[in-house]
Design an enzyme around this catalytic site. Structure first.
Site, PDB file in Angstrom:
ATOM      1  N   ASP A 144       0.929  -1.078  -0.315  1.00  0.00           N
ATOM      2  CA  ASP A 144      -0.205  -0.187  -0.048  1.00  0.00           C
ATOM      3  C   ASP A 144       1.363   1.025   0.194  1.00  0.00           C
ATOM      4  O   ASP A 144       2.127   1.258   0.481  1.00  0.00           O
ATOM      5  CB  ASP A 144      -0.868   0.228   1.231  1.00  0.00           C
ATOM      6  CG  ASP A 144      -2.316   0.684   0.871  1.00  0.00           C
ATOM      7  OD1 ASP A 144      -3.705   0.379   0.948  1.00  0.00           O
ATOM      8  OD2 ASP A 144      -2.314   2.396   0.819  1.00  0.00           O
TER       9      ASP A 144
ATOM     10  N   LYS B 105      -0.765   2.690   7.180  1.00  0.00           N
ATOM     11  CA  LYS B 105      -1.755   1.456   7.111  1.00  0.00           C
ATOM     12  C   LYS B 105       0.232   0.351   7.303  1.00  0.00           C
ATOM     13  O   LYS B 105      -0.581  -0.711   8.219  1.00  0.00           O
ATOM     14  CB  LYS B 105      -2.249   2.113   6.395  1.00  0.00           C
ATOM     15  CG  LYS B 105      -3.522   0.447   5.900  1.00  0.00           C
ATOM     16  CD  LYS B 105      -4.416   0.350   4.243  1.00  0.00           C
ATOM     17  CE  LYS B 105      -5.719   1.866   4.675  1.00  0.00           C
ATOM     18  NZ  LYS B 105      -6.309   1.243   3.441  1.00  0.00           N
TER      19      LYS B 105
ATOM     20  N   ARG C   2     -18.784  -9.510   0.738  1.00  0.00           N
ATOM     21  CA  ARG C   2     -19.561  -7.994   0.898  1.00  0.00           C
ATOM     22  C   ARG C   2     -18.714  -8.313   2.603  1.00  0.00           C
ATOM     23  O   ARG C   2     -18.594  -8.915   2.963  1.00  0.00           O
ATOM     24  CB  ARG C   2     -21.126  -8.966   1.482  1.00  0.00           C
ATOM     25  CG  ARG C   2     -21.998  -9.379   0.108  1.00  0.00           C
ATOM     26  CD  ARG C   2     -23.160 -10.649   0.636  1.00  0.00           C
ATOM     27  NE  ARG C   2     -22.345 -11.990   1.179  1.00  0.00           N
ATOM     28  CZ  ARG C   2     -22.775 -12.278   2.069  1.00  0.00           C
ATOM     29  NH1 ARG C   2     -24.528 -12.316   2.576  1.00  0.00           N
ATOM     30  NH2 ARG C   2     -22.489 -13.737   2.718  1.00  0.00           N
ATOM     31  N   GLU C   3     -18.590  -6.395   2.886  1.00  0.00           N
ATOM     32  CA  GLU C   3     -17.571  -6.159   4.220  1.00  0.00           C
ATOM     33  C   GLU C   3     -19.086  -6.804   5.077  1.00  0.00           C
ATOM     34  O   GLU C   3     -20.005  -6.392   5.208  1.00  0.00           O
ATOM     35  CB  GLU C   3     -18.098  -4.918   3.612  1.00  0.00           C
ATOM     36  CG  GLU C   3     -16.896  -3.961   3.225  1.00  0.00           C
ATOM     37  CD  GLU C   3     -16.762  -3.145   3.220  1.00  0.00           C
ATOM     38  OE1 GLU C   3     -17.733  -2.298   3.649  1.00  0.00           O
ATOM     39  OE2 GLU C   3     -16.349  -2.022   1.749  1.00  0.00           O
TER      40      GLU C   3
ATOM     41  N   ASN D 232     -23.662  -6.003  -9.831  1.00  0.00           N
ATOM     42  CA  ASN D 232     -24.113  -5.447  -8.208  1.00  0.00           C
ATOM     43  C   ASN D 232     -24.877  -4.450  -8.827  1.00  0.00           C
ATOM     44  O   ASN D 232     -25.843  -4.057  -7.913  1.00  0.00           O
ATOM     45  CB  ASN D 232     -22.853  -4.410  -8.347  1.00  0.00           C
ATOM     46  CG  ASN D 232     -22.171  -4.365  -7.478  1.00  0.00           C
ATOM     47  OD1 ASN D 232     -21.877  -6.009  -6.805  1.00  0.00           O
ATOM     48  ND2 ASN D 232     -21.107  -3.742  -6.959  1.00  0.00           N
TER      49      ASN D 232
ATOM     50  N   PHE E 114     -32.205  -8.879  -0.669  1.00  0.00           N
ATOM     51  CA  PHE E 114     -31.959  -8.070  -1.081  1.00  0.00           C
ATOM     52  C   PHE E 114     -33.205  -7.353  -1.141  1.00  0.00           C
ATOM     53  O   PHE E 114     -33.527  -6.727  -1.934  1.00  0.00           O
ATOM     54  CB  PHE E 114     -30.567  -7.973  -1.561  1.00  0.00           C
ATOM     55  CG  PHE E 114     -29.584  -7.742  -1.776  1.00  0.00           C
ATOM     56  CD1 PHE E 114     -29.163  -6.759  -2.057  1.00  0.00           C
ATOM     57  CD2 PHE E 114     -28.238  -8.854  -1.584  1.00  0.00           C
ATOM     58  CE1 PHE E 114     -27.674  -6.820  -1.783  1.00  0.00           C
ATOM     59  CE2 PHE E 114     -27.890  -8.567  -1.148  1.00  0.00           C
ATOM     60  CZ  PHE E 114     -27.168  -7.579  -1.130  1.00  0.00           C
TER      61      PHE E 114
ATOM     62  N   GLY F 255     -35.568  -0.267   3.414  1.00  0.00           N
ATOM     63  CA  GLY F 255     -34.675   1.230   4.078  1.00  0.00           C
ATOM     64  C   GLY F 255     -34.562   2.180   3.244  1.00  0.00           C
ATOM     65  O   GLY F 255     -35.197   2.695   2.945  1.00  0.00           O
TER      66      GLY F 255
ATOM     67  N   GLY G 102     -25.919   2.069   0.460  1.00  0.00           N
ATOM     68  CA  GLY G 102     -24.884   2.884   0.307  1.00  0.00           C
ATOM     69  C   GLY G 102     -23.600   2.343   0.450  1.00  0.00           C
ATOM     70  O   GLY G 102     -24.223   0.752  -0.310  1.00  0.00           O
TER      71      GLY G 102
ATOM     72  N   CYS H 198     -19.790   0.251  -3.160  1.00  0.00           N
ATOM     73  CA  CYS H 198     -19.738  -0.300  -3.244  1.00  0.00           C
ATOM     74  C   CYS H 198     -20.883  -0.237  -5.200  1.00  0.00           C
ATOM     75  O   CYS H 198     -20.764   0.471  -5.539  1.00  0.00           O
ATOM     76  CB  CYS H 198     -19.945  -2.091  -3.848  1.00  0.00           C
ATOM     77  SG  CYS H 198     -17.706  -2.542  -3.488  1.00  0.00           S
TER      78      CYS H 198
HETATM   79  P1  NAD Z   1      -9.910   1.121  -0.546  1.00  0.00           P
HETATM   80  O1  NAD Z   1      -9.978   2.036  -0.210  1.00  0.00           O
HETATM   81  O2  NAD Z   1     -10.560   0.582   1.154  1.00  0.00           O
HETATM   82  O3  NAD Z   1      -9.053   0.112   0.106  1.00  0.00           O
HETATM   83  C1  NAD Z   1      -7.786   0.573  -1.302  1.00  0.00           C
HETATM   84  C2  NAD Z   1      -6.502   0.897  -1.183  1.00  0.00           C
HETATM   85  O4  NAD Z   1      -5.570   1.082  -1.621  1.00  0.00           O
HETATM   86  C3  NAD Z   1      -6.223   1.691  -0.532  1.00  0.00           C
HETATM   87  O5  NAD Z   1      -5.730   1.455   1.695  1.00  0.00           O
HETATM   88  C4  NAD Z   1      -5.183   2.612  -0.848  1.00  0.00           C
HETATM   89  O6  NAD Z   1      -4.196   3.562   0.344  1.00  0.00           O
HETATM   90  C5  NAD Z   1      -4.351   2.093  -1.782  1.00  0.00           C
HETATM   91  N1  NAD Z   1      -3.816   2.294  -3.050  1.00  0.00           N
HETATM   92  C6  NAD Z   1      -3.985   3.315  -3.867  1.00  0.00           C
HETATM   93  N2  NAD Z   1      -3.349   3.848  -4.359  1.00  0.00           N
HETATM   94  C7  NAD Z   1      -1.823   2.759  -4.443  1.00  0.00           C
HETATM   95  C8  NAD Z   1      -0.955   2.922  -5.239  1.00  0.00           C
HETATM   96  N3  NAD Z   1      -0.630   3.160  -6.207  1.00  0.00           N
HETATM   97  N4  NAD Z   1      -0.383   1.220  -5.389  1.00  0.00           N
HETATM   98  C9  NAD Z   1      -0.684   1.179  -3.804  1.00  0.00           C
HETATM   99  N5  NAD Z   1      -1.911   0.939  -2.874  1.00  0.00           N
HETATM  100  C10 NAD Z   1      -2.685   2.056  -3.335  1.00  0.00           C
HETATM  101  O7  NAD Z   1     -11.097   0.230  -1.197  1.00  0.00           O
HETATM  102  P2  NAD Z   1     -11.811  -1.338  -1.400  1.00  0.00           P
HETATM  103  O8  NAD Z   1     -13.057  -2.085  -1.168  1.00  0.00           O
HETATM  104  O9  NAD Z   1     -10.595  -2.328  -1.366  1.00  0.00           O
HETATM  105  O10 NAD Z   1     -11.889  -1.796  -3.206  1.00  0.00           O
HETATM  106  C11 NAD Z   1     -10.980  -1.739  -3.742  1.00  0.00           C
HETATM  107  C12 NAD Z   1     -11.461  -2.107  -5.080  1.00  0.00           C
HETATM  108  O11 NAD Z   1     -12.504  -3.350  -5.096  1.00  0.00           O
HETATM  109  C13 NAD Z   1     -12.660  -1.123  -6.109  1.00  0.00           C
HETATM  110  O12 NAD Z   1     -12.292  -1.049  -7.173  1.00  0.00           O
HETATM  111  C14 NAD Z   1     -14.286  -1.747  -5.119  1.00  0.00           C
HETATM  112  O13 NAD Z   1     -14.636  -1.048  -6.161  1.00  0.00           O
HETATM  113  C15 NAD Z   1     -13.323  -3.264  -5.285  1.00  0.00           C
HETATM  114  N6  NAD Z   1     -14.677  -4.341  -4.336  1.00  0.00           N
HETATM  115  C16 NAD Z   1     -14.609  -3.597  -3.278  1.00  0.00           C
HETATM  116  C17 NAD Z   1     -16.006  -4.168  -2.760  1.00  0.00           C
HETATM  117  C18 NAD Z   1     -15.930  -3.915  -1.140  1.00  0.00           C
HETATM  118  O14 NAD Z   1     -16.857  -3.662  -0.452  1.00  0.00           O
HETATM  119  N7  NAD Z   1     -14.959  -3.297  -0.201  1.00  0.00           N
HETATM  120  C19 NAD Z   1     -16.572  -5.983  -2.876  1.00  0.00           C
HETATM  121  C20 NAD Z   1     -15.701  -5.733  -4.591  1.00  0.00           C
HETATM  122  C21 NAD Z   1     -15.225  -5.244  -4.680  1.00  0.00           C
END
Ligand code: NAD
Length: 434
Positions: A30, A35, A155-156, A212, A253, A257, A261, A264
């Site tokens: 990262d 972090k 899913r978170e 989604n 789903f 509600g 939000g 995603c």
């Molecule tokens: P996030 O914001 O929690 O994490 C992204 C991380 O990438 C951050 O820690 C950031 O510091 C890091 N980052 C940014 N640029 C970087 C670089 N150049 N080099 C290294 N690290 C870098 O995002 P997320 O929620 O984990 O989502 C990531 C992707 O996955 C998105 O495209 C999202 O749509 C997809 N996604 C998310 C979920 C979810 O539930 N959160 C589920 C499925 C898919």
């Protein structure tokens, strides 16, 4: 096998930790130094049930490492997962600048054959774009690589379970070598008979957006049904149950509600719509899904006003801040819009969330935070349930009522039984229930 996951957020960290648990050597990368320092010292950057245990175990056993050094991570890895954010841009399109940056680094530091896997949610066509970026960034010596799309569906709140026992794994790519490596990586899931959908990159990318958008549409659908229920004397709880028992529809789903939000659905529906418009496809259902969701948030505020009257000078207690239970993620949480609207009308806000209060402090101002639901209710003129945490299901409602200044309960998530709640003496409003 050595792999690295670039981007250690919700998706990257879960992916890295779970692959390490499968026995693979994983480096999580990262750019956020705090972090990475925290992770190296056992501090989790996010709340996700079960994640800390699996991270700690694999970190201790040396299979999971954390670094900001992208160059070494790329050089040492056969497979490179891209899991950085793809947020909104102003025109609704996905912001691919983080993904592009990573692709440039991959090109720059590549030293041998690599499989480059996009886990980030990216519009169809991105895989091929990244290929061109990587090719351009490769300097004198060109090293071979293959692009693969492997969208994430976790899913978170239940991310570990979703990764370890997914409904399906989608892998898009055309290189036999790369697909064989991906199969090897996911071998433990093959043994569990997990369905794999093997297809091309563009199809895999599209599957993620279509999934989604469909789930978001289901939520907007039941929300609009709930609005109608309120007018015609029907109960959305039983409507959803009656619908959901039909196997063609399914029960998931279908919970009415204050609108969806999170990180995603809002951005992915917008990006899918923008993609359709760019390609001259009039995607009416996705457009309506977004419009219905925006409206549902406004209707939630209207419901609060019609139940409690003007909030000016009153104390409104907000139960739940995260966009859904079991996460601390506040991205596009309905609580933000609701609190902002009430504050604009002069309300004082007190809030409680089991894990999201620290994140909330970064995005909402002038809120009094308390540590439990009973302190939340003390002297309040209205209590609004915004996130359906289990803690709120088990509250002693009689005690809550006695603590409140006015017994007004607005249950935006339909957590309580309307009749018995009213019998306790509450002025009670639900979303679409009788
Ligand atoms: P996030 O914001 O929690 O994490 C992204 C991380 O990438 C951050 O820690 C950031 O510091 C890091 N980052 C940014 N640029 C970087 C670089 N150049 N080099 C290294 N690290 C870098 O995002 P997320 O929620 O984990 O989502 C990531 C992707 O996955 C998105 O495209 C999202 O749509 C997809 N996604 C998310 C979920 C979810 O539930 N959160 C589920 C499925 C898919």
């Amino acid at each position: 096998m050595n792999i690295c996951v670039i981007g250690s957020g919700y998706v990257g960290l879960v992916t890295g930790a779970c692959f390490a648990d499968f026995g693979v050597n994983v480096t999580c990368v990262d750019i956020d130094e705090k972090k990475i320092e925290g992770l190296n010292n056992g501090i989790m950057p996010i709340y996700e049930p079960g994640l800390a245990t699996i991270v700690e175990k694999n970190h201790k056993q040396g299979r999971l490492t954390f670094t900001t050094n992208i160059e070494t991570a790329i050089k040492d890895s056969l497979v490179i997962f891209i899991a950085v954010g793809t947020p909104y841009t102003d025109n609704g399109k996905a912001d691919l600048s983080y993904v592009d940056e990573v692709a440039k680094d991959i090109g720059k530091y590549s030293n041998s054959y690599k499989v480059i896997v996009t886990k980030s949610t990216v519009p169809p066509g991105t895989g091929m774009r990244l290929k061109a970026i990587i090719n351009k960034a490769q300097q004198d010596t060109k090293h071979p690589f293959d692009m693969v799309s492997n969208p994430e569906f976790l899913r978170e709140g239940s991310a570990i379970e979703d990764f370890m026992r997914p409904n399906r794994v989608v892998v898009g790519g055309t290189s036999e070598q790369a697909l064989a490596i991906m199969k090897d990586l996911y071998r433990p899931l093959y043994l569990l008979d997990t369905p794999f959908v093997m297809t091309n990159v563009e199809t895999a990318e599209t599957i993620k957006y279509a999934s989604n958008a469909f789930l978001a549409m289901k939520i907007s659908f039941i929300n609009e049904v709930s609005n109608l229920c309120e007018k015609v004397g029907a109960d959305v709880y039983y409507v959803a149950r009656g619908m959901g028992l039909d196997k063609r529809i399914g029960p998931k789903f279908l919970h009415a509600g204050p609108g969806y939000g999170g990180s995603c659905f809002p951005k992915d529906t917008e990006a899918f719509l923008a993609l359709a418009e760019e390609n001259d496809v009039d995607f009416k259902l996705v457009r309506s899904t977004i419009e219905a969701n925006n409206k549902q948030r406004k209707l939630a505020v209207e419901k609060i006003l019609s139940t409690m009257g003007s909030p000016d000078g009153k104390l409104v207690a907000i139960a739940g801040l995260a966009f859904k239970p079991n996460t601390d993620d506040m991205r596009y949480a309905p609580s933000i819009d609701i609190i902002n609207a009430l504050q604009d009308m002069g309300a004082r806000i007190r809030a409680y969330d089991p894990v999201a209060m620290e994140e909330s402090k970064k995005v909402i101002r002038d809120v009094e935070y308390v540590d439990n639901a009973y302190d939340l209710a003390k002297g309040a003129d209205a209590l609004v349930v915004v996130t359906e945490w289990n803690q709120f299901r088990n509250m002693d409602l009689k005690k809550i009522k006695d603590l409140m200044n006015e017994p007004v309960l607005i249950d935006l998530r339909n957590v309580y039984a309307p009749e018995s709640t009213r019998e306790l003496g509450f002025k009670y409003a639900s979303t679409g229930r009788l």
